[in-house]
Motif scaffolding. Sequence first.
Motif, mmCIF file in Angstrom:
data_model
loop_
_atom_site.group_PDB
_atom_site.id
_atom_site.type_symbol
_atom_site.label_atom_id
_atom_site.label_comp_id
_atom_site.label_asym_id
_atom_site.label_seq_id
_atom_site.Cartn_x
_atom_site.Cartn_y
_atom_site.Cartn_z
ATOM 1 N N LEU A 31 -50.495 18.501 34.929
ATOM 2 C CA LEU A 31 -51.414 17.534 34.333
ATOM 3 C C LEU A 31 -51.296 17.526 32.814
ATOM 4 O O LEU A 31 -51.401 16.464 32.188
ATOM 5 N N GLN A 32 -51.045 18.674 32.218
ATOM 6 C CA GLN A 32 -50.818 18.727 30.781
ATOM 7 C C GLN A 32 -49.557 17.952 30.403
ATOM 8 O O GLN A 32 -49.526 17.273 29.366
ATOM 9 N N TYR A 35 -50.410 14.264 30.540
ATOM 10 C CA TYR A 35 -51.232 13.968 29.373
ATOM 11 C C TYR A 35 -50.362 13.863 28.119
ATOM 12 O O TYR A 35 -50.519 12.951 27.311
ATOM 13 N N VAL A 40 -52.837 8.658 31.547
ATOM 14 C CA VAL A 40 -54.245 8.986 31.777
ATOM 15 C C VAL A 40 -54.380 9.520 33.195
ATOM 16 O O VAL A 40 -53.947 8.881 34.153
ATOM 17 N N GLU A 63 -57.790 17.702 30.069
ATOM 18 C CA GLU A 63 -56.854 16.573 30.011
ATOM 19 C C GLU A 63 -57.181 15.488 31.033
ATOM 20 O O GLU A 63 -56.500 14.465 31.093
ATOM 21 N N VAL A 64 -58.204 15.704 31.839
ATOM 22 C CA VAL A 64 -58.522 14.820 32.969
ATOM 23 C C VAL A 64 -59.838 14.084 32.721
ATOM 24 O O VAL A 64 -60.798 14.663 32.233
#
Length: 76
Positions: A31-32, A35, A40, A63-64
């Motif tokens: 997820l990083q 990002y 998004v 980041e979410v």
Amino acid sequence: NEVGPPMRVVNLSLGRDKFEDDDGGPLHQALQSLYGMGVVVVAAAGNDPNVEVKNQVPAGFPEVVAVASSTADMPR
């Protein structure tokens, strides 16, 4: 290979309780990366009003974007 058209948003309709080793773990790293590429990431905040979103994965990662729903009933 590039995705066409480029991804702008990833929606994750999933979640679970957060564990100590989740920070920096494989999911968080992925997820990083998204990002960092300007994607998004949106995730379900969960269905338990007694659990803080910060204690949920992936919604609790900074980041979410965590999203929740509510009832359509309005007080009269």
